[in-house]
Design a protein around this motif. Structure first.
Motif, PDB file in Angstrom:
ATOM      1  N   GLN A 182      54.832  53.618  54.984  1.00 15.93           N
ATOM      2  CA  GLN A 182      56.065  54.372  55.800  1.00 15.93           C
ATOM      3  C   GLN A 182      57.122  54.839  54.918  1.00 15.93           C
ATOM      4  OE1 GLN A 182      57.171  51.004  58.329  1.00 15.93           O
ATOM      5  NE2 GLN A 182      56.214  51.828  60.229  1.00 15.93           N
ATOM      6  N   ARG A 183      57.290  54.102  53.923  1.00 17.22           N
ATOM      7  CA  ARG A 183      58.475  54.442  52.874  1.00 17.22           C
ATOM      8  C   ARG A 183      57.981  55.697  52.093  1.00 17.22           C
ATOM      9  NH1 ARG A 183      62.652  50.157  51.778  1.00 17.22           N
ATOM     10  NH2 ARG A 183      61.971  48.482  53.019  1.00 17.22           N
ATOM     11  N   LEU A 184      56.808  55.785  51.664  1.00 20.01           N
ATOM     12  CA  LEU A 184      56.208  56.938  51.209  1.00 20.01           C
ATOM     13  C   LEU A 184      56.123  58.227  52.130  1.00 20.01           C
ATOM     14  CD1 LEU A 184      53.061  55.463  49.281  1.00 20.01           C
ATOM     15  CD2 LEU A 184      55.079  56.361  48.355  1.00 20.01           C
ATOM     16  N   ILE A 185      55.985  58.070  53.343  1.00 23.55           N
ATOM     17  CA  ILE A 185      56.000  59.165  54.257  1.00 23.55           C
ATOM     18  C   ILE A 185      57.470  59.741  54.258  1.00 23.55           C
ATOM     19  CG2 ILE A 185      55.794  59.584  56.743  1.00 23.55           C
ATOM     20  CD1 ILE A 185      53.566  57.898  56.823  1.00 23.55           C
ATOM     21  N   PHE A 186      58.547  58.555  54.419  1.00 23.10           N
ATOM     22  CA  PHE A 186      59.885  59.201  54.218  1.00 23.10           C
ATOM     23  C   PHE A 186      60.134  60.042  53.201  1.00 23.10           C
ATOM     24  CE2 PHE A 186      61.032  55.689  57.666  1.00 23.10           C
ATOM     25  CZ  PHE A 186      61.289  56.639  58.376  1.00 23.10           C
ATOM     26  N   ILE A 187      59.621  59.534  52.070  1.00 23.08           N
ATOM     27  CA  ILE A 187      59.947  60.234  50.823  1.00 23.08           C
ATOM     28  C   ILE A 187      59.360  61.579  50.638  1.00 23.08           C
ATOM     29  CG2 ILE A 187      59.586  60.210  48.243  1.00 23.08           C
ATOM     30  CD1 ILE A 187      59.916  57.007  48.340  1.00 23.08           C
ATOM     31  N   ILE A 188      58.254  61.493  51.178  1.00 21.29           N
ATOM     32  CA  ILE A 188      57.466  62.894  51.265  1.00 21.29           C
ATOM     33  C   ILE A 188      58.288  64.060  52.283  1.00 21.29           C
ATOM     34  CG2 ILE A 188      55.354  64.147  51.483  1.00 21.29           C
ATOM     35  CD1 ILE A 188      54.168  61.512  50.516  1.00 21.29           C
ATOM     36  N   PHE A 189      58.296  63.499  53.407  1.00 25.31           N
ATOM     37  CA  PHE A 189      58.761  64.302  54.283  1.00 25.31           C
ATOM     38  C   PHE A 189      60.180  64.695  54.457  1.00 25.31           C
ATOM     39  CE2 PHE A 189      54.468  63.623  55.627  1.00 25.31           C
ATOM     40  CZ  PHE A 189      53.891  64.714  55.890  1.00 25.31           C
ATOM     41  N   TRP A 190      61.011  63.851  53.916  1.00 22.66           N
ATOM     42  CA  TRP A 190      62.360  64.076  53.889  1.00 22.66           C
ATOM     43  C   TRP A 190      63.316  65.167  53.411  1.00 22.66           C
ATOM     44  CZ3 TRP A 190      65.361  61.634  57.009  1.00 22.66           C
ATOM     45  CH2 TRP A 190      67.058  61.767  56.920  1.00 22.66           C
TER      46      TRP A 190
ATOM     47  N   MET B 238      62.555  65.956  59.488  1.00 23.68           N
ATOM     48  CA  MET B 238      61.091  65.243  59.316  1.00 23.68           C
ATOM     49  C   MET B 238      60.424  65.689  60.366  1.00 23.68           C
ATOM     50  SD  MET B 238      59.982  61.535  58.517  1.00 23.68           S
ATOM     51  CE  MET B 238      61.275  60.655  58.661  1.00 23.68           C
ATOM     52  N   GLY B 239      59.153  66.222  59.987  1.00 26.96           N
ATOM     53  CA  GLY B 239      58.461  66.529  60.994  1.00 26.96           C
ATOM     54  C   GLY B 239      57.704  65.845  61.995  1.00 26.96           C
ATOM     55  N   VAL B 240      57.294  66.431  63.217  1.00 26.79           N
ATOM     56  CA  VAL B 240      56.938  65.495  64.266  1.00 26.79           C
ATOM     57  C   VAL B 240      55.876  64.764  63.971  1.00 26.79           C
ATOM     58  CG1 VAL B 240      55.838  65.712  66.646  1.00 26.79           C
ATOM     59  CG2 VAL B 240      57.593  67.370  65.887  1.00 26.79           C
ATOM     60  N   LEU B 241      54.768  65.391  63.255  1.00 29.32           N
ATOM     61  CA  LEU B 241      53.580  64.268  62.740  1.00 29.32           C
ATOM     62  C   LEU B 241      54.102  63.488  61.879  1.00 29.32           C
ATOM     63  CD1 LEU B 241      50.743  64.366  62.383  1.00 29.32           C
ATOM     64  CD2 LEU B 241      50.501  65.607  60.404  1.00 29.32           C
ATOM     65  N   ALA B 242      55.109  63.225  61.113  1.00 35.47           N
ATOM     66  CA  ALA B 242      55.325  62.448  60.288  1.00 35.47           C
ATOM     67  C   ALA B 242      55.996  61.310  61.068  1.00 35.47           C
ATOM     68  CB  ALA B 242      56.465  62.749  59.074  1.00 35.47           C
TER      69      ALA B 242
END
Length: 86
Positions: free
Chosen positions: A78-86, A1-5
């Protein structure tokens, strides 16, 4: 996962924590006029006010559920961020 995420998820955690702190402080009437409460309101009002407007339009309860709904929406983001950037 990126630093931005990771940074975005942590920022959302801080905002959730600030919402909880403001809710707890709102139970103490003398603190509502303090500078700390006003500073927390500056941070949380842009998030909670649109939720309050929708809530008051459709539900006429004397209890304000906007902090709870805001925290739930933040967790969803937050969960969407995890799904997108995982």
């Amino acid at each position: 996962m990126g630093v931005l995420a990771i940074s975005l998820v942590r920022l959302l955690n801080v905002i959730s924590f600030i919402i909880v702190i403001q809710c707890v402080l709102s139970w103490i009437p003398s603190i509502r006029m303090s500078k700390i409460y006003e500073a927390l309101s500056i941070i949380t009002d842009p998030i909670e006010e649109p939720i309050r407007q929708v809530q008051y339009r459709y539900v006429s309860l004397p209890i304000d559920f906007s902090p709870l709904i805001a925290i739930l929406l933040i967790q969803l983001i937050q969960r969407l961020i995890f799904i997108i950037f995982w």
